[in-house]
Design an enzyme around this catalytic site. Structure first.
Site, mmCIF file in Angstrom:
data_model
loop_
_atom_site.group_PDB
_atom_site.id
_atom_site.type_symbol
_atom_site.label_atom_id
_atom_site.label_comp_id
_atom_site.label_asym_id
_atom_site.label_seq_id
_atom_site.Cartn_x
_atom_site.Cartn_y
_atom_site.Cartn_z
ATOM 1 N N LYS A 32 -36.375 -15.120 14.431
ATOM 2 C CA LYS A 32 -35.726 -16.173 14.631
ATOM 3 C C LYS A 32 -36.822 -16.717 12.189
ATOM 4 O O LYS A 32 -35.989 -16.846 11.768
ATOM 5 C CB LYS A 32 -35.890 -17.511 14.883
ATOM 6 C CG LYS A 32 -34.398 -18.387 14.051
ATOM 7 C CD LYS A 32 -34.030 -19.759 15.155
ATOM 8 C CE LYS A 32 -33.530 -20.194 14.111
ATOM 9 N NZ LYS A 32 -33.104 -21.710 15.169
ATOM 10 N N ARG A 35 -36.405 -13.520 10.709
ATOM 11 C CA ARG A 35 -34.767 -13.678 9.833
ATOM 12 C C ARG A 35 -34.690 -14.218 8.939
ATOM 13 O O ARG A 35 -34.636 -14.393 7.090
ATOM 14 C CB ARG A 35 -34.265 -13.762 10.986
ATOM 15 C CG ARG A 35 -32.330 -13.976 10.213
ATOM 16 C CD ARG A 35 -31.619 -13.535 11.261
ATOM 17 N NE ARG A 35 -31.674 -15.149 12.757
ATOM 18 C CZ ARG A 35 -31.365 -16.198 12.428
ATOM 19 N NH1 ARG A 35 -30.884 -16.376 10.877
ATOM 20 N NH2 ARG A 35 -31.479 -16.588 13.723
ATOM 21 N N HIS A 37 -37.509 -16.013 6.984
ATOM 22 C CA HIS A 37 -37.869 -16.670 6.089
ATOM 23 C C HIS A 37 -38.729 -15.561 5.426
ATOM 24 O O HIS A 37 -39.831 -15.658 4.597
ATOM 25 C CB HIS A 37 -39.294 -17.904 6.733
ATOM 26 C CG HIS A 37 -38.333 -18.520 7.454
ATOM 27 N ND1 HIS A 37 -37.821 -19.438 6.742
ATOM 28 C CD2 HIS A 37 -38.242 -19.900 8.957
ATOM 29 C CE1 HIS A 37 -37.319 -20.631 6.901
ATOM 30 N NE2 HIS A 37 -37.842 -20.340 8.332
ATOM 31 N N LYS A 66 -26.907 -23.569 6.293
ATOM 32 C CA LYS A 66 -28.037 -24.464 6.560
ATOM 33 C C LYS A 66 -28.097 -24.747 5.020
ATOM 34 O O LYS A 66 -28.229 -24.181 3.643
ATOM 35 C CB LYS A 66 -28.747 -23.089 6.613
ATOM 36 C CG LYS A 66 -30.198 -23.733 6.794
ATOM 37 C CD LYS A 66 -31.398 -23.066 7.893
ATOM 38 C CE LYS A 66 -32.560 -23.599 7.523
ATOM 39 N NZ LYS A 66 -33.951 -22.564 8.156
ATOM 40 N N PRO A 67 -28.563 -26.471 5.554
ATOM 41 C CA PRO A 67 -28.521 -27.042 3.375
ATOM 42 C C PRO A 67 -30.155 -26.626 2.775
ATOM 43 O O PRO A 67 -29.976 -27.183 1.383
ATOM 44 C CB PRO A 67 -29.073 -28.507 4.038
ATOM 45 C CG PRO A 67 -28.864 -28.256 5.712
ATOM 46 C CD PRO A 67 -29.260 -27.160 6.504
ATOM 47 N N VAL A 68 -31.511 -26.230 3.389
ATOM 48 C CA VAL A 68 -32.016 -25.593 2.388
ATOM 49 C C VAL A 68 -32.843 -24.700 2.884
ATOM 50 O O VAL A 68 -33.463 -24.430 4.942
ATOM 51 C CB VAL A 68 -33.385 -26.962 2.185
ATOM 52 C CG1 VAL A 68 -32.770 -27.269 1.368
ATOM 53 C CG2 VAL A 68 -34.102 -27.320 3.450
ATOM 54 N N ASN A 69 -33.690 -23.371 2.402
ATOM 55 C CA ASN A 69 -34.229 -22.839 3.220
ATOM 56 C C ASN A 69 -35.681 -21.846 2.186
ATOM 57 O O ASN A 69 -34.875 -21.548 0.795
ATOM 58 C CB ASN A 69 -33.822 -20.971 4.287
ATOM 59 C CG ASN A 69 -34.306 -20.351 4.816
ATOM 60 O OD1 ASN A 69 -34.647 -20.733 5.457
ATOM 61 N ND2 ASN A 69 -34.392 -19.276 4.044
ATOM 62 N N THR A 70 -36.328 -22.207 3.250
ATOM 63 C CA THR A 70 -37.788 -20.451 1.878
ATOM 64 C C THR A 70 -37.645 -19.513 2.171
ATOM 65 O O THR A 70 -37.552 -19.045 3.240
ATOM 66 C CB THR A 70 -38.589 -21.967 1.795
ATOM 67 O OG1 THR A 70 -38.639 -22.911 2.040
ATOM 68 C CG2 THR A 70 -39.984 -21.077 1.307
ATOM 69 N N LYS A 91 -45.411 -32.253 10.438
ATOM 70 C CA LYS A 91 -44.148 -33.014 10.029
ATOM 71 C C LYS A 91 -43.587 -33.822 11.815
ATOM 72 O O LYS A 91 -43.632 -35.010 11.373
ATOM 73 C CB LYS A 91 -42.976 -32.367 9.212
ATOM 74 C CG LYS A 91 -42.777 -32.662 8.419
ATOM 75 C CD LYS A 91 -42.159 -31.750 6.945
ATOM 76 C CE LYS A 91 -42.217 -31.545 5.454
ATOM 77 N NZ LYS A 91 -41.304 -30.664 4.892
ATOM 78 N N HIS A 144 -42.416 -21.203 12.717
ATOM 79 C CA HIS A 144 -41.752 -22.303 11.998
ATOM 80 C C HIS A 144 -41.812 -22.908 10.524
ATOM 81 O O HIS A 144 -42.973 -22.900 10.757
ATOM 82 C CB HIS A 144 -41.232 -23.596 13.139
ATOM 83 C CG HIS A 144 -40.832 -25.172 12.045
ATOM 84 N ND1 HIS A 144 -39.762 -25.176 11.855
ATOM 85 C CD2 HIS A 144 -41.891 -26.011 11.924
ATOM 86 C CE1 HIS A 144 -39.721 -26.502 11.887
ATOM 87 N NE2 HIS A 144 -40.664 -27.063 11.101
ATOM 88 N N PHE A 145 -41.428 -22.467 9.843
ATOM 89 C CA PHE A 145 -42.086 -23.109 8.323
ATOM 90 C C PHE A 145 -41.141 -24.869 8.242
ATOM 91 O O PHE A 145 -39.966 -24.942 8.274
ATOM 92 C CB PHE A 145 -40.928 -22.283 7.261
ATOM 93 C CG PHE A 145 -41.039 -22.699 5.928
ATOM 94 C CD1 PHE A 145 -41.904 -21.201 5.057
ATOM 95 C CD2 PHE A 145 -40.482 -23.761 5.322
ATOM 96 C CE1 PHE A 145 -42.397 -21.410 3.956
ATOM 97 C CE2 PHE A 145 -41.343 -23.793 3.826
ATOM 98 C CZ PHE A 145 -42.306 -22.305 3.725
ATOM 99 N N ASP A 146 -42.535 -25.229 8.025
ATOM 100 C CA ASP A 146 -42.678 -26.534 8.329
ATOM 101 C C ASP A 146 -42.502 -26.811 6.843
ATOM 102 O O ASP A 146 -41.896 -28.186 6.582
ATOM 103 C CB ASP A 146 -44.154 -27.122 8.667
ATOM 104 C CG ASP A 146 -43.893 -28.326 9.088
ATOM 105 O OD1 ASP A 146 -43.117 -28.830 9.674
ATOM 106 O OD2 ASP A 146 -44.661 -29.415 9.076
HETATM 107 C C1 LIG Z 1 -26.241 -11.518 12.015
HETATM 108 O O1 LIG Z 1 -25.434 -12.121 12.688
HETATM 109 C C2 LIG Z 1 -24.374 -10.533 13.646
HETATM 110 C C3 LIG Z 1 -23.540 -10.671 14.538
HETATM 111 O O2 LIG Z 1 -23.708 -12.358 15.450
HETATM 112 C C4 LIG Z 1 -25.672 -9.353 13.718
HETATM 113 O O3 LIG Z 1 -25.351 -8.235 13.901
HETATM 114 C C5 LIG Z 1 -26.481 -8.643 12.440
HETATM 115 O O4 LIG Z 1 -27.282 -8.186 12.725
HETATM 116 C C6 LIG Z 1 -27.140 -10.715 12.391
HETATM 117 N N1 LIG Z 1 -27.996 -9.886 10.879
HETATM 118 C C7 LIG Z 1 -29.358 -10.599 10.865
HETATM 119 C C8 LIG Z 1 -30.471 -10.671 9.943
HETATM 120 O O5 LIG Z 1 -29.507 -11.074 12.050
#
Ligand SMILES: *[C@@H]1O[C@H](CO)[C@@H](O)[C@H](O)[C@H]1NC(C)=O
Ligand SMILES: *[C@@H]1O[C@H](CO)[C@@H](O)[C@H](O)[C@H]1NC(C)=O
Length: 149
Positions: A32, A35, A37, A66-70, A91, A144-146
Site C-alpha cells: 500500500k 502504491r 507514495h 484522498k485529501p492530501v498525498n505525497t 504523529k 506509512h508516510f508520516d
Molecule cells: C486499482 O484498482 C483496480 C481495480 O480494483 C486494480 O485492478 C488496479 O490494479 C489498482 N491499481 C493499483 C495501482 O493498485
C-alpha cells in the site's frame, strides 16, 4: 483413523484457500505504501496534471478523494533504507517512525477547495524535504508516510 485424515485434509485445504485468498485479496501495508507514495521514475512533475493523473492511477480517488498525498521520487532502496535510521515518535505517538538523513525529491498533492468527488482535483507542490515514515514487519520497510520536514 481414515475419518481423521480426511478431516485433516479438509482442514489443510481450507487453510490453504484462506492463505491464497488473503494474498490475492488483501494488499499488505508495505504494498500500500508503494502504491500510494512511490514514484521513483518521475523526477520533475511539478504540475497539477501529475497529481490529478497519479491520484487516480494509484486508486486514491475511489469512493472519495484522498485529501492530501505525497509522492516520493527516489529509488526504492533509498526509501526503504530510511527504516534503518534511528527511531523517532510518529504523529500518532507510536515510536516506529524514522526520518531520512537526506532531503528527498517529493510531489505533494493537495485537493483543491473546488474539487468535488468524483471529480477529484489536486494542486501540486514540488518539495525537497526529509521524509518521516513509519516502518513495520520482519523485513522492516515503510508502511506509512508520516510527514516531510
Ligand atoms: C486499482 O484498482 C483496480 C481495480 O480494483 C486494480 O485492478 C488496479 O490494479 C489498482 N491499481 C493499483 C495501482 O493498485
Ligand atoms: C525507539 O524504539 C524503542 C523500541 O521500540 C523505544 O523503546 C524507544 O523509546 C524509541 N525511541 C524513540 C526516540 O522513540
Amino acid at each position: 483413523m481414515a475419518q481423521m485424515s480426511s478431516h485433516m485434509i479438509l482442514l489443510l485445504g481450507l487453510l490453504l484457500l484462506g492463505l491464497v485468498q488473503q494474498s490475492v485479496g488483501k494488499e499488505s501495508p508495505a504494498k500500500k505504501f508503494q502504491r500510494q507514495h512511490m514514484d521513483p521514475g518521475n523526477l520533475i512533475n511539478n504540475d497539477n496534471n501529475y497529481c490529478n493523473h497519479m491520484m487516480k492511477a494509484r486508486n486514491m480517488t475511489k469512493g472519495r478523494c484522498k485529501p492530501v498525498n505525497t509522492f516520493i521520487h527516489e529509488p526504492k532502496e533509498l526509501v526503504d533504507a530510511v527504516c534503518q535510521e534511528s527511531n523517532i515518535t510518529c504523529k500518532n505517538g507510536q515510536q516506529k517512525c524514522h526520518q531520512s538523513s537526506l532531503p528527498m525529491t517529493l510531489t505533494y498533492c493537495k485537493q483543491t477547495g473546488a474539487s468535488k468527488y468524483p471529480n477529484c482535483q489536486y494542486r501540486a507542490s514540488y518539495l525537497t524535504k526529509r521524509i518521516i515514515v513509519a516502518c513495520e514487519g520482519k523485513i522492516y520497510v515503510p508502511v506509512h508516510f508520516d510527514a516531510s520536514v
